[in-house]
Design an enzyme around this catalytic site. Structure first.
Site, PDB file in Angstrom:
ATOM      1  N   ASN A 149       2.137  -4.337   7.683  1.00 48.07           N
ATOM      2  CA  ASN A 149       2.886  -4.578   6.730  1.00 48.07           C
ATOM      3  C   ASN A 149       3.635  -3.408   5.996  1.00 48.07           C
ATOM      4  O   ASN A 149       4.941  -3.450   5.706  1.00 48.07           O
ATOM      5  CB  ASN A 149       2.188  -5.271   5.525  1.00 48.07           C
ATOM      6  CG  ASN A 149       1.723  -6.748   5.910  1.00 48.07           C
ATOM      7  OD1 ASN A 149       2.524  -7.464   6.771  1.00 48.07           O
ATOM      8  ND2 ASN A 149       0.790  -7.104   5.746  1.00 48.07           N
ATOM      9  N   ALA A 200       0.797  -1.161  -0.172  1.00 51.02           N
ATOM     10  CA  ALA A 200      -0.115  -0.167   0.003  1.00 51.02           C
ATOM     11  C   ALA A 200       0.920   1.209  -0.140  1.00 51.02           C
ATOM     12  O   ALA A 200       0.251   2.408   0.383  1.00 51.02           O
ATOM     13  CB  ALA A 200      -1.020   0.064   1.117  1.00 51.02           C
ATOM     14  N   HIS A 242      -0.919   6.493   5.422  1.00 47.54           N
ATOM     15  CA  HIS A 242       0.441   6.232   5.738  1.00 47.54           C
ATOM     16  C   HIS A 242       1.199   7.661   5.336  1.00 47.54           C
ATOM     17  O   HIS A 242       1.403   7.836   4.120  1.00 47.54           O
ATOM     18  CB  HIS A 242       0.955   5.195   5.040  1.00 47.54           C
ATOM     19  CG  HIS A 242       0.322   3.796   5.082  1.00 47.54           C
ATOM     20  ND1 HIS A 242       0.143   3.235   6.589  1.00 47.54           N
ATOM     21  CD2 HIS A 242      -0.777   3.076   4.351  1.00 47.54           C
ATOM     22  CE1 HIS A 242      -0.520   1.962   6.247  1.00 47.54           C
ATOM     23  NE2 HIS A 242      -1.218   2.077   4.949  1.00 47.54           N
TER      24      HIS A 242
END
Length: 266
Positions: A187, A118, A217
Site C-alpha cells: 500500500n 506506514a 520503506h
C-alpha cells in the site's frame, strides 16, 4: 453548540480494524462514534459495536473506514460514495488501478479519503510536486519472505524466497503494477504514487530479507528543486506481519483530522 458525532462504521475486524474499533469505542477520536462493524468472519464477544452488512452500514453511517483489503475498495467503493457516505481507505494499493481511482474520485456525493499508512513525508512530496515534476522517485520496500509469497509466483522464485540467507529482490516495477502483485504488502507504493500524482513515475523494488525484523520503506526523490530521502522502519503487526503495527494509528490520526480535532500538524 457541539456538533453531532460523526457516525462511523468499520469494515474489517482484523489486525487494523480491531485497534481502530476499540480506540473509537473508548473515545480516542473526539467527534467520532463507532456505530457498527462489517465483517463476514466470526468476531467473538468483544466487538464494541453491532455487526451489520455493508448495505445496513450505508443507512447508519456518515463515514465508513475500510480496513478489509483492496478487494473491498474495488467491490464497494463506488457504491459507498454514491450513497452519500464518506469513505476512508487504509488499502491505498487499490488506487494504483488508475481506472478505479478515477471512478472513485468522480463518484459522489460521498467523499473519498486515504490514509498515508506506514509512511511519512508524503505531504512534502506533494508540496515539491506542486512546484514542478520530479525527475526520479524510487521506493524500496523490504519485508520478511513469508509476508511476500504470492499465488502467482513460480517455483523458482518461491524457492529463492524460502532458502534466502540474505536480501532477495522479488520484483521491480512501477507503483502502477507492483501493488496489484502484492495486494496486502505494498500500500505504501500507492501512497507515494498518490503524493507524486503519477503511478508510472514511481519505481518500486520489493525485497525479501530473512533478517528483516523490521519492515523498511526507503523513498528517494530528485528534481530541479532538491533531493529528498525518507526511511522508516516498523515492527510488523504480530497478528498480521504483512502490515506494520503503526497503520491503525495512522487511520486514527486521519479520523482525527476529518472530525476537526484542533492543535495538530496537518
Amino acid at each position: 453548540m457541539t456538533a453531532p458525532a460523526l457516525r462511523t462504521g468499520l469494515i474489517g475486524w482484523g489486525a487494523i480494524g480491531r485497534v481502530v474499533g476499540r480506540a473509537l469505542a473508548d473515545g480516542a477520536v473526539p467527534g467520532a462514534a463507532l456505530v457498527c462493524v462489517v465483517d463476514n468472519r466470526p468476531l467473538g464477544a468483544d466487538v464494541p459495536a453491532p455487526r451489520c452488512t455493508v448495505e445496513q452500514a450505508l443507512e447508519r453511517c456518515d463515514l465508513l473506514v475500510e480496513a478489509a483489503g483492496q478487494g473491498l475498495v474495488r467491490e464497494w467503493g463506488e457504491r459507498v460514495l454514491e450513497s452519500g457516505t464518506d469513505l476512508l481507505i487504509a488499502s491505498t494499493g487499490a488506487l494504483a488501478d488508475e481506472d478505479l481511482a478515477k471512478r472513485l474520485l468522480d463518484a459522489g456525493p460521498g467523499r473519498l479519503h486515504a490514509t498515508g499508512g506506514a509512511l511519512g513525508g508524503l505531504d512534502l512530496l506533494q508540496a515539491v510536486c506542486a512546484m514542478g515534476p520530479l525527475d526520479e522517485v524510487r521506493l524500496t520496500t523490504t519485508k520478511l519472505p513469508a509476508t511476500l509469497e504470492q499465488p502467482w509466483m513460480g517455483e523458482e522464485l518461491r524457492t529463492r524466497l524460502w532458502t534466502a540467507t540474505g536480501p532477495v529482490e522479488v520484483m521491480t516495477g512501477t507503483a502502477r503494477d507492483v501493488p496489484e502483485r502484492f495486494p496486502r504488502s505494498t500500500n505504501v507504493a500507492a501512497s507515494v504514487a498518490l503524493a507524486v500524482g503519477d503511478p508510472g513515475a514511481v519505481r518500486v523494488t520489493v525485497v525479501a530479507d530473512p533478517a528483516a525484523r523490521q519492515t523498511s520503506h526507503v523513498v528517494e526523490a530528485h528534481g530541479p528543486h532538491g533531493s529528498y530521502r525518507f526511511e522508516v522502519r516498523h515492527v510488523p503487526d504480530p497478528g498480521n506481519p504483512a502490515t506494520s503495527g503503526v497503520v491503525p494509528y495512522a487511520v486514527l490520526r486521519s479520523l482525527g483530522a476529518l472530525t476537526g480535532r484542533t492543535g495538530q500538524i496537518l
